[in-house]
Motif scaffolding. Sequence first.
Motif, PDB file in Angstrom:
ATOM      1  N   SER A  13       0.824  -1.200   0.000  1.00 28.76           N
ATOM      2  CA  SER A  13       0.000   0.000   0.000  1.00 28.76           C
ATOM      3  C   SER A  13       0.862   1.255   0.000  1.00 28.76           C
ATOM      4  CB  SER A  13      -0.927   0.003   1.223  1.00 28.76           C
ATOM      5  OG  SER A  13      -1.738   1.143   1.236  1.00 28.76           O
ATOM      6  N   SER A  14       1.972   1.222   0.719  1.00 26.03           N
ATOM      7  CA  SER A  14       2.873   2.384   0.744  1.00 26.03           C
ATOM      8  C   SER A  14       3.529   2.606  -0.615  1.00 26.03           C
ATOM      9  CB  SER A  14       3.952   2.193   1.817  1.00 26.03           C
ATOM     10  OG  SER A  14       4.893   1.192   1.448  1.00 26.03           O
ATOM     11  N   LYS A  15       3.501   1.575  -1.441  1.00 25.85           N
ATOM     12  CA  LYS A  15       4.034   1.688  -2.801  1.00 25.85           C
ATOM     13  C   LYS A  15       2.942   1.986  -3.819  1.00 25.85           C
ATOM     14  CE  LYS A  15       7.626  -1.696  -1.661  1.00 25.85           C
ATOM     15  NZ  LYS A  15       8.156  -3.071  -1.913  1.00 25.85           N
ATOM     16  N   GLY A  16       1.703   2.131  -3.325  1.00 29.11           N
ATOM     17  CA  GLY A  16       0.583   2.443  -4.203  1.00 29.11           C
ATOM     18  C   GLY A  16      -0.087   1.227  -4.801  1.00 29.11           C
ATOM     19  N   VAL A  17       0.262   0.032  -4.341  1.00 31.93           N
ATOM     20  CA  VAL A  17      -0.311  -1.199  -4.883  1.00 31.93           C
ATOM     21  C   VAL A  17      -1.416  -1.689  -3.959  1.00 31.93           C
ATOM     22  CG1 VAL A  17       0.135  -3.587  -5.562  1.00 31.93           C
ATOM     23  CG2 VAL A  17       1.859  -1.823  -6.004  1.00 31.93           C
ATOM     24  N   GLU A  18      -2.623  -1.828  -4.488  1.00 29.08           N
ATOM     25  CA  GLU A  18      -3.779  -2.243  -3.706  1.00 29.08           C
ATOM     26  C   GLU A  18      -4.616  -3.248  -4.491  1.00 29.08           C
ATOM     27  OE1 GLU A  18      -4.450  -1.193  -0.690  1.00 29.08           O
ATOM     28  OE2 GLU A  18      -3.626   0.821  -0.414  1.00 29.08           O
ATOM     29  N   VAL A  19      -5.386  -4.047  -3.766  1.00 29.92           N
ATOM     30  CA  VAL A  19      -6.472  -4.803  -4.404  1.00 29.92           C
ATOM     31  C   VAL A  19      -7.670  -3.869  -4.385  1.00 29.92           C
ATOM     32  CG1 VAL A  19      -7.969  -6.821  -4.290  1.00 29.92           C
ATOM     33  CG2 VAL A  19      -5.554  -7.016  -3.643  1.00 29.92           C
ATOM     34  N   THR A  20      -8.089  -3.399  -5.547  1.00 32.98           N
ATOM     35  CA  THR A  20      -9.001  -2.270  -5.599  1.00 32.98           C
ATOM     36  C   THR A  20      -9.889  -2.298  -6.828  1.00 32.98           C
ATOM     37  OG1 THR A  20      -9.061   0.168  -5.741  1.00 32.98           O
ATOM     38  CG2 THR A  20      -7.193  -0.930  -6.741  1.00 32.98           C
ATOM     39  N   ASP A  21     -11.026  -1.594  -6.732  1.00 29.12           N
ATOM     40  CA  ASP A  21     -11.879  -1.390  -7.902  1.00 29.12           C
ATOM     41  C   ASP A  21     -11.516  -0.097  -8.622  1.00 29.12           C
ATOM     42  OD1 ASP A  21     -12.879   0.555  -6.212  1.00 29.12           O
ATOM     43  OD2 ASP A  21     -14.707  -0.526  -5.744  1.00 29.12           O
ATOM     44  N   GLY A  22     -10.552   0.649  -8.053  1.00 28.98           N
ATOM     45  CA  GLY A  22     -10.050   1.839  -8.729  1.00 28.98           C
ATOM     46  C   GLY A  22     -10.938   3.062  -8.624  1.00 28.98           C
ATOM     47  N   ILE A  23     -11.840   3.101  -7.641  1.00 34.02           N
ATOM     48  CA  ILE A  23     -12.660   4.292  -7.452  1.00 34.02           C
ATOM     49  C   ILE A  23     -12.492   4.799  -6.024  1.00 34.02           C
ATOM     50  CG2 ILE A  23     -14.334   3.581  -9.196  1.00 34.02           C
ATOM     51  CD1 ILE A  23     -16.254   2.814  -7.000  1.00 34.02           C
ATOM     52  N   TYR A  24     -12.664   6.105  -5.850  1.00 29.46           N
ATOM     53  CA  TYR A  24     -12.503   6.734  -4.543  1.00 29.46           C
ATOM     54  C   TYR A  24     -13.828   7.378  -4.181  1.00 29.46           C
ATOM     55  CZ  TYR A  24     -10.234   9.598  -0.890  1.00 29.46           C
ATOM     56  OH  TYR A  24      -9.867  10.183   0.297  1.00 29.46           O
ATOM     57  N   VAL A  25     -14.479   6.838  -3.166  1.00 26.97           N
ATOM     58  CA  VAL A  25     -15.830   7.281  -2.819  1.00 26.97           C
ATOM     59  C   VAL A  25     -15.875   7.894  -1.423  1.00 26.97           C
ATOM     60  CG1 VAL A  25     -16.891   5.511  -4.282  1.00 26.97           C
ATOM     61  CG2 VAL A  25     -16.525   5.050  -1.830  1.00 26.97           C
ATOM     62  N   THR A  26     -16.906   8.702  -1.207  1.00 25.74           N
ATOM     63  CA  THR A  26     -17.228   9.227   0.116  1.00 25.74           C
ATOM     64  C   THR A  26     -18.641   8.797   0.470  1.00 25.74           C
ATOM     65  OG1 THR A  26     -15.818  11.174  -0.125  1.00 25.74           O
ATOM     66  CG2 THR A  26     -17.565  11.300   1.516  1.00 25.74           C
ATOM     67  N   PRO A  27     -18.851   8.200   1.651  1.00 25.56           N
ATOM     68  CA  PRO A  27     -20.224   7.843   2.068  1.00 25.56           C
ATOM     69  C   PRO A  27     -20.963   9.052   2.619  1.00 25.56           C
ATOM     70  CG  PRO A  27     -18.639   7.079   3.704  1.00 25.56           C
ATOM     71  CD  PRO A  27     -17.840   7.702   2.601  1.00 25.56           C
ATOM     72  N   TYR A  28     -22.240   9.156   2.291  1.00 23.38           N
ATOM     73  CA  TYR A  28     -23.111  10.207   2.821  1.00 23.38           C
ATOM     74  C   TYR A  28     -24.381   9.566   3.375  1.00 23.38           C
ATOM     75  CZ  TYR A  28     -20.415  13.939   0.556  1.00 23.38           C
ATOM     76  OH  TYR A  28     -19.416  14.813   0.170  1.00 23.38           O
ATOM     77  N   ILE A  29     -24.834  10.074   4.504  1.00 24.59           N
ATOM     78  CA  ILE A  29     -26.108   9.640   5.067  1.00 24.59           C
ATOM     79  C   ILE A  29     -27.231  10.461   4.436  1.00 24.59           C
ATOM     80  CG2 ILE A  29     -27.496   9.535   7.176  1.00 24.59           C
ATOM     81  CD1 ILE A  29     -24.919   9.090   8.735  1.00 24.59           C
ATOM     82  N   TYR A  30     -28.324   9.789   4.087  1.00 30.43           N
ATOM     83  CA  TYR A  30     -29.463  10.502   3.524  1.00 30.43           C
ATOM     84  C   TYR A  30     -30.745   9.790   3.948  1.00 30.43           C
ATOM     85  CZ  TYR A  30     -30.195   6.881  -0.082  1.00 30.43           C
ATOM     86  OH  TYR A  30     -30.472   5.706  -0.743  1.00 30.43           O
ATOM     87  N   GLY A  31     -31.878  10.337   3.520  1.00 32.02           N
ATOM     88  CA  GLY A  31     -33.161   9.711   3.843  1.00 32.02           C
ATOM     89  C   GLY A  31     -33.812  10.310   5.074  1.00 32.02           C
ATOM     90  N   ASP A  32     -35.097  10.070   5.217  1.00 33.58           N
ATOM     91  CA  ASP A  32     -35.878  10.633   6.324  1.00 33.58           C
ATOM     92  C   ASP A  32     -35.420  10.135   7.685  1.00 33.58           C
ATOM     93  OD1 ASP A  32     -37.380  12.034   4.482  1.00 33.58           O
ATOM     94  OD2 ASP A  32     -38.940  10.484   4.351  1.00 33.58           O
ATOM     95  N   ASP A  33     -34.927   8.889   7.719  1.00 29.60           N
ATOM     96  CA  ASP A  33     -34.525   8.311   9.003  1.00 29.60           C
ATOM     97  C   ASP A  33     -33.040   8.488   9.304  1.00 29.60           C
ATOM     98  OD1 ASP A  33     -37.133   7.387   9.426  1.00 29.60           O
ATOM     99  OD2 ASP A  33     -36.732   5.530   8.309  1.00 29.60           O
ATOM    100  N   ASN A  34     -32.321   9.172   8.391  1.00 31.86           N
ATOM    101  CA  ASN A  34     -30.875   9.360   8.555  1.00 31.86           C
ATOM    102  C   ASN A  34     -30.151   8.036   8.776  1.00 31.86           C
ATOM    103  OD1 ASN A  34     -30.656  12.178   8.236  1.00 31.86           O
ATOM    104  ND2 ASN A  34     -31.371  12.503  10.327  1.00 31.86           N
ATOM    105  N   ASP A  35     -30.608   7.007   8.084  1.00 35.25           N
ATOM    106  CA  ASP A  35     -30.002   5.691   8.241  1.00 35.25           C
ATOM    107  C   ASP A  35     -29.464   5.142   6.917  1.00 35.25           C
ATOM    108  OD1 ASP A  35     -29.413   3.306   9.862  1.00 35.25           O
ATOM    109  OD2 ASP A  35     -30.894   2.350   8.544  1.00 35.25           O
ATOM    110  N   GLU A  36     -29.981   5.634   5.805  1.00 36.41           N
ATOM    111  CA  GLU A  36     -29.517   5.158   4.511  1.00 36.41           C
ATOM    112  C   GLU A  36     -28.199   5.832   4.143  1.00 36.41           C
ATOM    113  OE1 GLU A  36     -32.998   4.007   1.612  1.00 36.41           O
ATOM    114  OE2 GLU A  36     -33.417   5.976   2.466  1.00 36.41           O
TER     115      GLU A  36
END
Length: 361
Positions: A13-36
């Motif tokens: 990982s320090s060399k930039g080698v990962e088992v990865t899908d190659g995307i960088y995502v951020t999770p966000y909470i949404y929905g009326d119940d703030n659970d999704e």
Amino acid sequence: SYLSDDYDAMLNSSKGVEVTDGIYVTPYIYGDDNDEVLFLVNFVYPGGPGEKAGVKRGDIFTQYNGSHMSTKTYKRYFDNEKQFTFGYGAIDTLNASIIDTDKSVTLTPVEMYEEPVIAYKVFDTGEKKVGYFCYTSFVDNIDKMKEAFELFTSQGVSEMILDLRYNTGGLVPPSVALGSMLAPVSVVESEEILSKNVFNDAVSQIYTSMITVRFDKSYVAYNPDVKKIYVLTGANTASASEMVTTGLMPYTEIVTIGKKTHGKFCSGIMINGKFVFHPDSWKELEPKIGNWGTYVMIGTYTNSKDENPCRPNGITPDIVLDDRAFAGIPLGDENEVLLHKALELAGMKFEEKAETRATAP
């Protein structure tokens, strides 16, 4: 600090080698119940499964393997190294909500090198040339970094936009390389101090050579000698990216744009049993300890003036501005909001405004 049962993977990982899908995502909470939970794609790594499948910045995923994600289940994605399917979502502007769509994408993670140089280019304001460099991790391989700064030097850029909004840190040597390509040439040629590590007495005796981190004049050939740097920041700007930013402040005019940085003002090392135990003892203990290793904090750091602006809770930017990845404008596009603001400050004139505000749910 953290513990892992796969020390070899930590080193990769320090060399930039990962088992990865190659995307960088951020999770966000949404929905009326703030659970999704939804995932927002911030960028994709060149040549990875995500890019090949057509995933792009601004894409929204609301389903994982056919089910909606919740605050209790979304972390399963980050531990998965097998094939999976994302279901796309979209913003319903009329009802100010997130809706599912019929679109999906199936991705199979692979072991690959995640190139941290996502974009670089030169902009001409009419009065000066401004370089843009988007960098996501300080890893061993700096070939692409050198390629970018060769361009900046040959084009005679006088100001630089350094995009570290997604850079969570990494190794010291590439940090020194980047700092040495950005600081004034005179400072680099005299190998002034970039950073100082602050250890306790015991650690100081062991890591004497690490107490002072200096610029490296071997990188002068890649240094365009810029007079001003605009640093684009976010909550994921951490560790080495904060160290380089604060380390340049005593020598160069720095303008920070974006959100407050993470505030990781510590330095650490990766170690395993072989590092800790005497060789004779390690022969006996290795079968029991196996491939376990740890990344442990051993000190803090300051710049050459014994200052650390990222303490205690991160660097507060000079200009506070949302990233607005939901708008889907590619990194490096002059209409992307943080880059657009930096170019405006550098003197570029625009006929049209940057993308309209996109509000996260």
